[in-house]
Write an enzyme that holds these catalytic residues in place. Structure first.
Site, PDB file in Angstrom:
ATOM      1  N   LYS A 224      18.152 -32.459  28.599  1.00 29.07           N
ATOM      2  CA  LYS A 224      17.287 -31.720  29.514  1.00 29.07           C
ATOM      3  C   LYS A 224      15.808 -31.739  29.115  1.00 29.07           C
ATOM      4  CE  LYS A 224      20.460 -30.047  32.425  1.00 29.07           C
ATOM      5  NZ  LYS A 224      21.672 -29.779  31.726  1.00 29.07           N
TER       6      LYS A 224
ATOM      7  N   GLU B 204      15.641 -22.657  37.019  1.00 23.20           N
ATOM      8  CA  GLU B 204      17.004 -22.157  37.155  1.00 23.20           C
ATOM      9  C   GLU B 204      17.793 -22.758  36.004  1.00 23.20           C
ATOM     10  OE1 GLU B 204      16.082 -25.003  38.450  1.00 23.20           O
ATOM     11  OE2 GLU B 204      17.734 -26.227  37.700  1.00 23.20           O
TER      12      GLU B 204
ATOM     13  N   SER C  42      25.658 -36.359  26.543  1.00 21.55           N
ATOM     14  CA  SER C  42      24.523 -35.614  27.097  1.00 21.55           C
ATOM     15  C   SER C  42      24.103 -34.391  26.290  1.00 21.55           C
ATOM     16  CB  SER C  42      24.805 -35.221  28.539  1.00 21.55           C
ATOM     17  OG  SER C  42      26.014 -34.492  28.636  1.00 21.55           O
TER      18      SER C  42
HETATM   19  C1  LIG Z   1      22.994 -29.678  32.307  1.00 21.85           C
HETATM   20  C2  LIG Z   1      23.925 -30.551  31.596  1.00 21.85           C
HETATM   21  C3  LIG Z   1      24.717 -31.495  32.286  1.00 21.85           C
HETATM   22  C4  LIG Z   1      24.760 -31.604  33.771  1.00 21.85           C
HETATM   23  O1  LIG Z   1      23.536 -31.863  34.393  1.00 21.85           O
HETATM   24  P1  LIG Z   1      23.130 -33.292  34.915  1.00 21.85           P
HETATM   25  O2  LIG Z   1      21.889 -33.041  35.686  1.00 21.85           O
HETATM   26  O3  LIG Z   1      24.264 -33.781  35.773  1.00 21.85           O
HETATM   27  O4  LIG Z   1      22.923 -34.158  33.744  1.00 21.85           O
HETATM   28  C5  LIG Z   1      25.497 -32.350  31.537  1.00 21.85           C
HETATM   29  N1  LIG Z   1      25.547 -32.269  30.192  1.00 21.85           N
HETATM   30  C6  LIG Z   1      24.822 -31.366  29.506  1.00 21.85           C
HETATM   31  C7  LIG Z   1      24.937 -31.323  28.030  1.00 21.85           C
HETATM   32  C8  LIG Z   1      24.002 -30.481  30.189  1.00 21.85           C
HETATM   33  O5  LIG Z   1      23.281 -29.596  29.497  1.00 21.85           O
END
Ligand SMILES: *Cc1c(COP(=O)(O)O)cnc(C)c1O
Length: 407
Positions: free
Chosen positions: A100, A122, A389
């Site tokens: 993020k 948000e 992610s």
């Molecule tokens: C917010 C988040 C997601 C989902 O959001 P995307 O916009 O689809 O990437 C996925 N993995 C993690 C670790 C997140 O914090």
């Protein structure tokens, strides 16, 4: 397969002037916001051409975020899957523990360029809230974060972190008290405060230019991964897998590979408890095109077009919509979208922790689960990349609760 160091410029994916990816995307907003979105588009276009902006962003990504993130060969996970070599793009190692922040530092810089003095955001899992609070603390910008009351309960550690960095958390008690309701409240705030406030949207959703701009900021993931592949194993990966909530880590991972025809791209949505409406959060698998939060895309909706309640155990995937570019990639067939249920994601979470010593976010665990499945159908001389992610520390307490463990 092309092995040019940079993927040729995609003509297929760049949205048109109206922010349309084919029939998807656009700008479905009240007039009050049109001017702010125009201002943002103009400023973003100028920033893209401005070497000093690019330099400042890339310095921050290096010294503050900790980029580049490593590409890691998960050898024991590979052995467990029994097929393709599994490589993890370690976005969990970024400052604040997820992808993020790639987007929030970029948008915070744009906030300053536009002369705005307040930021709102948000958040679902709290990762975007933390990343926004972090960027705002870095630049000395006041920050208000809207978060569903249910998500505040599920993601306490992140709520505390945001407060530590000086952000104000506004609990959202309406609707399902999750991400979708938090976006609604943030939009409402923005309509009243647009003169001095920038709304840092956390995914590739919302009205133009957000889906394009957030994708561009997140594309650092795929650009790095692409060149790391060429450097480490001297070819492009055969398959790239990422989880899809709003779709920003997936879009950032996929975009630099979109023109590489030999690279299979797989997006994994939250299958929740099952295929019935209300039990999952998979608009690409089960939804219909409609307008949500300012853009036209696949949405989970009932027969009357009302947005449905959705479910995922992971707060970051618990959202009834998805970025318009994913809808475009789905309909054009460039990306395959599948879904993965709560239980399978939880198993993958455990497997990664025990085979590799990596505690992934519950969101990410959906991608790991499908990656294990797909790798098992591939051969050992092939390469499968997963976007890791985020890290899972934030989820530890919720997992203990789901398992009935006390601590
Ligand atoms: C917010 C988040 C997601 C989902 O959001 P995307 O916009 O689809 O990437 C996925 N993995 C993690 C670790 C997140 O914090």
């Amino acid at each position: 397969m092309s092995i040019a160091p940079e993927s040729p410029k995609s003509t297929k994916s760049v949205p048109d002037q109206n922010g349309r990816f084919g029939k998807f995307g656009g700008r479905f907003v009240p007039e009050t916001l049109t001017q702010a979105l125009e201002q943002l588009s103009d400023e973003y276009e100028r920033a893209k051409q401005d070497k000093s902006f690019q330099q400042e962003l890339s310095d921050l990504l290096k010294s503050f975020v900790g980029r580049p993130s490593p590409l890691y060969h998960a050898k024991r996970l590979t052995a467990a899957a029994g097929g393709a070599q599994i490589w993890l793009k370690r976005e969990d190692l970024n400052h604040t523990g997820a992808h993020k922040i790639n987007n929030t530092v970029g948008q915070a810089l744009l906030t300053l360029r536009m002369g705005k003095t307040r930021v709102i955001a948000e958040t679902g899992a709290g990762q975007h809230g933390v990343a926004t609070a972090t960027a705002c603390a870095h630049f000395g910008l006041p920050c208000v974060v809207y978060m569903g009351a249910e998500d505040i309960r599920r993601q306490k550690p992140n709520v505390f972190s945001m407060k530590l960095m000086g952000a104000e958390i506004r609990p959202v008690e309406s609707g399902s008290k999750t991400l979708r309701d938090a976006v609604n409240e943030a939009m409402r705030d923005w309509m009243a405060s647009v003169e001095d406030t920038h709304y840092i949207i956390g995914s590739v959703i919302g009205p133009h230019p957000f889906p394009m701009m957030v994708r561009d900021f997140q594309s650092i993931i795929g650009r790095e991964a692409r060149s790391q592949c060429l450097e480490i194993f001297e070819k492009l990966p055969d398959c790239v897998v990422a989880c899809v909530g709003g779709g920003s880590n997936a879009a950032g991972m996929f975009f630099p590979f979109v023109d590489d025809d030999g690279v299979r791209l797989v997006g994994v949505e939250a299958g929740g408890r099952g295929a019935s409406p209300g039990d999952h959060a998979s608009p690409l698998s089960f939804g219909r095109p409609g307008v949500l939060h300012g853009s036209y895309s696949y949405v989970m909706q009932d027969a009357d077009g009302q947005t449905c309640d959705v479910h995922s155990m992971s707060a970051g995937l618990d959202y009834p919509g998805v970025g318009p570019e994913h809808s475009y990639w789905k309909d054009s067939g460039r990306v395959d979208y599948v879904d993965c249920g709560d239980d399978a994601a939880m198993q993958a979470f455990d497997r990664l922790a025990r085979t590799e010593g990596i505690i992934a976010a519950l969101e990410t665990s959906h991608a790991i689960a499908k990656a294990l499945e797909i790798a098992g159908t591939m051969s050992p001389d092939q390469h499968l990349l997963v976007c890791l992610s985020g890290r899972g520390d934030k989820d530890a307490m919720e997992i203990a609760r789901l398992r009935g463990e006390n601590w």
